[in-house]
Design an enzyme around this catalytic site. Structure first.
Site, mmCIF file in Angstrom:
data_model
loop_
_atom_site.group_PDB
_atom_site.id
_atom_site.type_symbol
_atom_site.label_atom_id
_atom_site.label_comp_id
_atom_site.label_asym_id
_atom_site.label_seq_id
_atom_site.Cartn_x
_atom_site.Cartn_y
_atom_site.Cartn_z
ATOM 1 C CG ASP A 1 -2.287 0.638 0.888
ATOM 2 O OD1 ASP A 1 -2.295 1.816 0.475
ATOM 3 O OD2 ASP A 1 -3.319 -0.035 1.035
ATOM 4 C CD GLU B 1 -10.636 2.955 -0.435
ATOM 5 O OE1 GLU B 1 -11.406 3.597 0.276
ATOM 6 O OE2 GLU B 1 -9.512 2.565 -0.039
ATOM 7 C CG HIS C 1 -4.955 1.570 -1.853
ATOM 8 N ND1 HIS C 1 -4.919 2.244 -0.659
ATOM 9 C CD2 HIS C 1 -6.256 1.449 -2.177
ATOM 10 C CE1 HIS C 1 -6.168 2.513 -0.270
ATOM 11 N NE2 HIS C 1 -6.996 2.046 -1.170
HETATM 12 C C1 ACM Z 1 -10.885 -1.246 1.863
HETATM 13 O O1 ACM Z 1 -11.272 -1.091 3.037
HETATM 14 N N1 ACM Z 1 -10.421 -0.222 1.161
HETATM 15 C C2 ACM Z 1 -10.954 -2.523 1.197
#
Ligand code: ACM
Length: 572
Positions: free
Chosen positions: A180, A313, A257
């Site tokens: 991440d 996201e 991410h």
């Molecule tokens: C998440 O909580 N972004 C999977």
């Protein structure tokens, strides 16, 4: 009024998760130095399981034989029993003469041992186990917990302690979110900058780093903070997990991410510059080469059938103006429509590409529920996190689903409303009772569609969780509630009964030195106006009916204070 945890007798009902069937007998088995251990399990697995048992119940077992009938603990692989409906099912019989665990696989024997451990009470000569007959099988085949190691890095040793806790509750998947923005945590030999640079940042504390510029450092620069698992570390973790019948599911995030990767290898971003983008450039062939090379090393390391590819996201903003991404959209003939933008279809393209690559090597993908947008990759499993709707939609499309809704199972959320008294958390409110109440099988699905709900997982994101002890505090006892959701038949779930079992459980947390939240042991006060007497009547209770002491002058009570025996009438 203080929190109270008083001495409690162990009773045979105190098992978490609740077994399918459990009947108490009479008398007890006394486990001692004289007890013999016999198993018909063969090879390495027999040795590992025997070692595990001897560590968990540290008595010097004598070597047993098949014909031993007295003072023997037998672990038997049996194929013929109809009760053993899955490889994880087991039958545990405890009588004054013997302990017998039967299963069709090592996993079943291991779960029988877990139940036995929870029933074992230390005695003068070793352990005493009350006679009992247990027949047990899990409700869900996938019983997971996710740990986020980029936001704060947790050592190999701590991950092993986490595995111990999961095993205790009969969980069988540890999902490690390995990559991440806050740090890449797995050695990849082909891309050394991932761990020489992208694993290190300017601040140890995530919040300070996030609010303070989000910069990375080389590992040898002053102030560099972070860490990663070498491939050898990860092999050790995987082997340890295997001994506990737990599969480690690695997650490699794409396409979003990924700031840390793009800082180390900016050519993989749309801008070509570090610190500009979070999403991989999908127009660049090198992105696919990178992902395939990384996934190749991941597959060499992790035996898990499932590889998690993230998918959540993605902002996709840079893709809209990136000439390479737009050229890719054109070449693929992608057109935005009422349902999805062209860029959403591009996200589906990169996930499907990863799936094809992994399927070609005999692996399957799991992704967060955003992978529904732009169309699911054909064989993908969906992890439903934005509530349950993604999971419901995926099941309707006949895709396997793991339910991990943030509305019930995000253990980074607060567990008390009194947030002033809590370590800072990301927000939310998921007290133990709410977690316990979760029913993962959506009533809106047909029985045929419900078959796609393969399991349940709780997630621990660690933005606000810098220490081991805080990880445990956020997980325990909510992980105990999770275990009942994952394993136990819903008819056997009962929150009040769960609380009683938990009273016993926290003694085990103390023995194994797990930190845990104690809110459910707080004294509960009920205030009721009494019209007859003109008073406010205060009723005090605890889950375990401990004695409660109180004062009325604002000082802290001690055991010398007034003992609560009946509702206190307040008249001034
Ligand atoms: C998440 O909580 N972004 C999977």
């Amino acid at each position: 009024i203080g929190m109270c945890l008083c001495a409690h007798p162990i009773n045979a009902q105190s098992v978490i998760p609740v077994p399918l069937k459990m009947e108490q007998g009479t008398g007890s088995f006394l486990l001692s130095e004289k007890t013999k251990l016999y198993t018909n399990l063969q090879g390495e697995e027999a040795i590992l399981l025997g070692d595990y048992l001897k560590t968990a119940l540290p008595v010097q077992f004598k070597e047993g034989k098949k014909k031993d009938k007295q003072n023997v603990l037998s672990l038997l692989i049996t194929e013929k029993k109809p009760q053993l409906v899955s490889p994880e099912s087991y039958i545990l019989s405890v009588t004054p003469e013997h302990i017998l665990i039967q299963a069709s696989s090592g996993a079943g024997l291991f779960y029988g041992i877990q139940t036995l451990l929870q029933l074992s009470q230390p005695s003068d000569t070793g352990y005493s186990i009350a006679s009992v007959e247990v027949q047990d099988t899990p409700r869900f085949a996938y019983r997971g917990m996710m740990l986020d190691v980029p936001r704060h890095f947790f050592s190999k040793e701590f991950v092993k302690k986490q595995i111990d806790a999961l095993a205790f509750y009969k969980l069988n998947r540890l999902h490690l979110h390995l990559t991440d923005a806050a740090g890449w945590r797995l050695e990849i030999k082909k891309y050394p900058l991932l761990t020489e640079f992208a694993a290190w940042r300017t601040d140890a504390n995530w919040k300070k780093w996030w609010n303070g510029g989000r910069k990375y450092l080389r590992f040898d620069e002053p102030g560099a903070s972070g860490g990663y698992y070498t491939q050898d570390d990860m092999k050790e973790i995987i082997a340890y997990a295997q001994q506990h019948y737990i599969t480690i599911i690695p997650e490699i995030e794409m396409p979003a991410h990924s700031e840390e990767v793009l800082a180390a290898y900016p050519q993989l971003s749309c801008s070509g510059e570090p610190y500009k983008n979070a999403d991989f450039c999908v127009g660049n062939e090198e992105t696919f080469t990178f992902l395939e090379n990384v996934l190749t090393e991941v597959m060499e390391l992790f035996p898990s059938e499932y590889i998690h590819v993230g998918g959540d996201e993605a902002g996709k903003a840079a893709w809209k103006t990136c000439p390479k991404c737009q050229a890719r959209i054109k070449a693929l003939g992608i057109k935005g429509d009422k349902k999805h933008s062209a860029e959403a279809y591009l996200q589906s393209f990169i996930i499907t590409h990863a799936e094809k690559f992994l399927n070609g090597k005999g692996r399957q993908i799991i992704g967060w529920d955003e992978i529904l947008e732009g169309g699911l990759a054909p064989n993908s499993t969906v992890m439903s996190w934005r509530g349950e709707s993604g999971g419901i939609e995926a099941a309707k499309q006949h895709h396997d689903v793991i339910m991990s809704p943030n509305t019930y199972l995000y253990f980074d959320y607060y567990q008390s409303k009194d947030v002033e008294q809590e370590p800072e958390a990301i927000g939310g409110y998921l007290p133990l009772e709410r977690v316990y109440s979760y029913e993962p099988m959506p009533a809106s699905l047909t029985p045929e569609e419900q078959k796609y709900i393969k399991g349940v997982q709780a997630n621990l994101w660690t933005e606000y969780i810098p220490t081991f002890s805080q990880v445990e505090y956020m997980e325990l006892p909510r992980m105990a509630a999770l275990a009942d959701i994952q394993w136990t038949n819903p008819e056997h779930k009962d929150y009040q009964d769960f609380l009683q079992r938990l009273v016993r459980m926290v003694k085990i947390y103390d023995v194994y030195q797990y930190n845990y939240a104690k809110h459910v042991f707080d004294v509960t006060a009920r205030f009721e106006p009494n019209a007859e007497t003109g008073t406010v009547d205060v009723t005090l209770s605890t889950v375990d009916n401990c004695p409660v002491y109180y004062t009325l002058d604002g000082t802290d009570p001690t055991t010398a204070s007034q003992l609560y025996t009946e509702p206190v009438k307040i008249n001034t």
